[in-house]
Design an enzyme around this catalytic site. Structure first.
Site, short mmCIF file in Angstrom:
data_model
loop_
_atom_site.label_atom_id
_atom_site.label_comp_id
_atom_site.label_asym_id
_atom_site.label_seq_id
_atom_site.Cartn_x
_atom_site.Cartn_y
_atom_site.Cartn_z
N ASP A 125 45.83 47.81 38.34
CA ASP A 125 45.37 46.95 39.43
C ASP A 125 46.59 46.29 40.09
OD1 ASP A 125 42.40 45.39 40.03
OD2 ASP A 125 44.24 44.48 40.83
N HIS A 142 33.60 59.88 45.75
CA HIS A 142 33.37 58.57 46.37
C HIS A 142 31.91 58.17 46.20
CE1 HIS A 142 33.87 55.20 49.16
NE2 HIS A 142 32.60 55.46 49.44
N HIS A 167 34.31 51.47 40.61
CA HIS A 167 35.47 51.35 39.73
C HIS A 167 35.12 50.47 38.54
CE1 HIS A 167 35.71 48.16 42.79
NE2 HIS A 167 36.25 47.41 41.85
P1 AMP Z 1 36.52 44.49 42.90
O1 AMP Z 1 36.78 43.06 43.32
O2 AMP Z 1 35.67 44.62 41.68
O3 AMP Z 1 36.04 45.33 44.07
O4 AMP Z 1 37.92 45.07 42.45
C1 AMP Z 1 38.83 45.62 43.35
C2 AMP Z 1 40.16 45.56 42.67
O5 AMP Z 1 41.06 46.39 43.39
C3 AMP Z 1 40.78 44.16 42.63
O6 AMP Z 1 40.99 43.78 41.28
C4 AMP Z 1 42.08 44.32 43.41
O7 AMP Z 1 43.13 43.57 42.86
C5 AMP Z 1 42.33 45.81 43.31
N1 AMP Z 1 43.13 46.41 44.36
C6 AMP Z 1 43.03 46.19 45.70
N2 AMP Z 1 43.90 46.98 46.38
C7 AMP Z 1 44.55 47.71 45.43
C8 AMP Z 1 45.56 48.71 45.49
N3 AMP Z 1 46.09 49.13 46.67
N4 AMP Z 1 46.00 49.26 44.33
C9 AMP Z 1 45.47 48.84 43.15
N5 AMP Z 1 44.52 47.92 43.04
C10 AMP Z 1 44.05 47.36 44.15
ZN ZN Z 2 36.41 56.08 48.11
#
Ligand code: AMP
Ligand code: ZN
Length: 110
Positions: free
Chosen positions: A30, A46, A98
């Site tokens: 993350d 997706h 995810h």
């Molecule tokens: P959620 O809030 O459950 O949708 O989790 C999305 C997660 O994606 C969050 O924990 C973010 O920190 C993470 N995130 C957002 N952009 C990226 C990125 N480019 N690479 C890796 N993690 C990301």
């Molecule tokens: Zn996607």
């Protein structure tokens, strides 16, 4: 779907620190970790969230659930939390299914 950041990571269009990849899923760190180890596991397909799963995804979900413990083990996590947010009000910000893996230290209670 072109704008989905996790699809872009999957295609290699956005950088990520990938710790696992197979035919069906990808795991990477993350970008904004909220635990000493904070990984995200995504299906390559997706799907917006858990609610979008259909009967046809049974094998995919089973594969991801069986792969998560192996990813955690390889990262040296003895204790960890696995979580998925469904919907913006629950904290979902990226609408590509995810699973968060959080560990590497004590976690606050849910
Ligand atoms: P959620 O809030 O459950 O949708 O989790 C999305 C997660 O994606 C969050 O924990 C973010 O920190 C993470 N995130 C957002 N952009 C990226 C990125 N480019 N690479 C890796 N993690 C990301
Ligand atoms: Zn996607």
């Amino acid at each position: 779907m072109d704008e989905c950041i996790f699809c872009r990571i999957k295609r290699g269009d956005l950088p990520a620190t990938v710790v696992h990849e197979d035919d069906h899923c990808l795991a990477f760190h993350d970008k904004f970790p909220r635990a000493p180890t904070h990984l995200l596991v995504i299906p390559k397909k997706h799907l917006p969230d858990l609610n979008a799963l259909g009967e046809e995804d049974k094998a995919l979900v089973s594969h991801i659930m069986l792969t998560i413990p192996s990813i955690a083990r390889k990262q040296g996590l003895e204790a960890y939390r696995m979580a998925t947010n469904i919907g913006a009000a629950a904290g979902q910000a990226v609408f590509h299914l995810h699973f968060h893996i959080l560990g590497g230290g004590p976690l606050s209670p849910l």
